[in-house]
Motif scaffolding. Structure first.
Motif, PDB file in Angstrom:
ATOM      1  N   ASN A   1      -3.805   8.691  -3.709  1.00  9.76           N
ATOM      2  CA  ASN A   1      -2.992   9.376  -2.706  1.00  9.76           C
ATOM      3  C   ASN A   1      -1.597   9.699  -3.228  1.00  9.76           C
TER       4      ASN A   1
ATOM      5  N   TRP B   1       1.831   6.796  -0.843  1.00 11.00           N
ATOM      6  CA  TRP B   1       0.851   5.737  -1.093  1.00 11.00           C
ATOM      7  C   TRP B   1       1.006   5.266  -2.529  1.00 11.00           C
ATOM      8  N   SER B   2       0.776   3.994  -2.771  1.00 11.69           N
ATOM      9  CA  SER B   2       1.065   3.409  -4.080  1.00 11.69           C
ATOM     10  C   SER B   2      -0.157   3.296  -4.982  1.00 11.69           C
ATOM     11  N   ASP B   3      -1.256   3.971  -4.625  1.00  9.15           N
ATOM     12  CA  ASP B   3      -2.444   3.883  -5.483  1.00  9.15           C
ATOM     13  C   ASP B   3      -2.751   5.240  -6.119  1.00  9.15           C
TER      14      ASP B   3
ATOM     15  N   SER C   1       0.810  -1.211   0.000  1.00  8.21           N
ATOM     16  CA  SER C   1       0.000   0.000   0.000  1.00  8.21           C
ATOM     17  C   SER C   1       0.848   1.268   0.000  1.00  8.21           C
ATOM     18  N   LYS C   2       2.111   1.190   0.430  1.00  5.80           N
ATOM     19  CA  LYS C   2       2.988   2.350   0.498  1.00  5.80           C
ATOM     20  C   LYS C   2       4.356   1.990  -0.072  1.00  5.80           C
TER      21      LYS C   2
END
Length: 474
Positions: free
Chosen positions: A307, A302-304, A282-283
């Motif tokens: 964010n 954040w990896s999405d 997620s990060k």
């Protein structure tokens, strides 16, 4: 042709004998001033299972090894069942005749060693014609050399080997290699197939850019996945790839599928370097020198899609570089100073503590079980080597001790092995060793150097291989 003899009880022996008898014989030997071997061959192993009955019934697996001409094996079948590159090659010369090893791919190059009939060595590559094989030379100052493919039995389809034109540092005249080692001292086979895939940054000297390549952990199946990018990181499950993108209109930390597809840029600063995934993906934690003082700080993002903003820890930032997010949720990193220090903290930046110091530390890689950290350090003798230490700062162990440059360690997903890059063969190659430093061996020659300076970028952004990393995952 030699056959291994077995005593077989039951009808399975007839089937085995029939298979062996029907295999074609090798082609005629080729003449040469130094040896008379069979033509280029590959080794095939045939296994049959039969039932032997005595006082009880037992299953016995009978294996017969035969040598057949490469031309008789369909290419698709050979590729599917062959051992992984780089594999092994075994010398096949006349009895009592030793095979000449030359410094380059051709008979005009000087002789640097000789190999005995039956001697087995590690394959590193081939020339573009596949007539010459690049090998690791055991016990010689020149770490690699070339032999004619006509006098070798190989365990890997030649098409799977990387093409090379490397020439070793060799004397100008013919030299004797001394007494040939007995086959028993050099025929230790490579370990079983290594798991997963490895991401490697490779410098393109012509275009003066970095590209990211993926290769199976066997050393086979090289493929370029991202251009103009470096410092790759793979998620623990091997599905995601993060990297530093150098492209001027799209620079920063990027996350993508492991094959480079579906790329998403997360930051917009080329000073953002050396990313690492959190255990849940997620990060991403990374180090940066984006601020005006150019000091290294640790950020996360954040990896999405929702964010895309980089965050720093604490007022003024958390000083440190080269972070690696461990499987237990902690983050290990180092701080530069009069002596470099290894630090560890929780994933929310709490409980920061230093646990080890050394004159120089780089390329941190935490073991999958979060018990140890591998790193590279500039040794007293002026070259980089690889070490491990535990999270209490104890049990320091030097794993490599070579006059060449060894660095950028990466743990295998099962924690049993470490990959690293080295120029000990005269050109940059991918190597592997046990987690204790034993059984060091080359996997494959890299498609180019690991060290380079990207064109048109300022010096403070161009730190070469000292600001790079490789990654190994499923």
């Amino acid at each position: 042709m030699r056959f291994r003899l077995f005593r077989v009880f039951g009808p399975g022996a007839l089937l085995l004998l029939l298979v062996v008898v029907l295999l074609p014989l090798p082609s005629a030997a080729q003449s040469t001033p130094t040896a008379t071997p069979p033509a280029a061959q590959v080794t095939a192993t045939i296994t049959a299972t039969v039932t032997a009955t005595a006082t009880a019934t037992a299953a016995a697996t009978i294996a017969a090894t035969v040598t057949v001409p490469a031309a008789t094996i369909p290419t698709a079948t050979a590729t599917k069942t062959a051992a992984a590159a780089p594999g092994r090659t075994t010398v096949r010369t006349s009895a009592g005749t030793r095979l000449r090893v030359r410094s380059g791919p051709g008979s005009s190059y000087p002789i640097i060693a000789r190999l005995a009939n039956g001697q087995s060595v590690t394959l590193l590559g081939r020339d573009s014609s596949s007539k010459w094989l690049l090998i690791a030379v055991p016990g010689q100052d020149a770490a690699f050399g070339w032999i004619s493919a006509d006098y070798a039995t190989v365990s890997t389809p030649l098409a799977q080997l990387p093409v090379s034109s490397a020439v070793s540092a060799a004397p100008t005249g013919e030299t004797a290699a001394g007494p040939s080692p007995t086959p028993a001292t050099v025929t230790t086979a490579l370990a079983g197939a290594l798991p997963g895939k490895i991401a490697v940054p490779v410098f393109d000297s012509e275009q003066q850019i970095y590209n990211i390549w993926l290769v199976d952990a066997t050393g086979a199946n090289w493929r370029l996945v991202v251009a103009n990018a470096s410092a790759p990181a793979l998620s623990a499950d091997g599905t995601r790839l993060a990297y530093r993108h150098w492209q001027r209109d799209d620079r920063g930390i990027v996350v993508a599928d492991s094959d480079g597809a579906n790329a998403l840029r997360l930051t917009d600063k080329l000073e953002d370097v050396l990313p690492s995934f959190s255990p849940d993906k997620s990060k991403i934690v990374f180090s940066t020198y984006r601020q005006g003082d150019r000091l290294h700080r640790i950020y996360y993002v954040w990896s999405d899609e929702q964010n895309r903003r980089a965050w720093e820890w604490g007022a003024g930032g958390l000083f440190g570089e080269d972070p690696d997010w461990m499987a237990d949720g902690q983050i290990v990193y180092h701080r530069s100073g009069e002596r470099d220090q290894l630090w560890v903290m929780n994933g929310d930046s709490s409980n920061q503590r230093a646990f080890f110091s050394r004159a120089s530390i780089g390329a941190i890689a935490a073991a999958p079980d979060s018990s140890r950290v591998a790193f590279m350090s500039d040794s007293d003798d002026g070259n980089w080597d690889i070490y491990t230490v535990d999270l209490q700062g104890d049990n320091l162990r030097r794993l490599t001790d070579d006059a060449a440059q060894d660095g950028l360690p990466a743990w295998s997903p099962d924690g049993q092995s470490l990959a690293f890059v080295s120029d000990r063969s005269g050109q940059w190659a991918l190597w592997v060793m046990g987690s204790d430093g034993r059984n060091q061996r080359p996997l494959a020659v890299l498609p180019g150097p690991i060290d380079g300076r990207v064109q048109f970028e300022p010096d403070y952004l161009n730190n070469g291989w000292l600001e790079e990393q490789i990654a190994w995952s499923w």
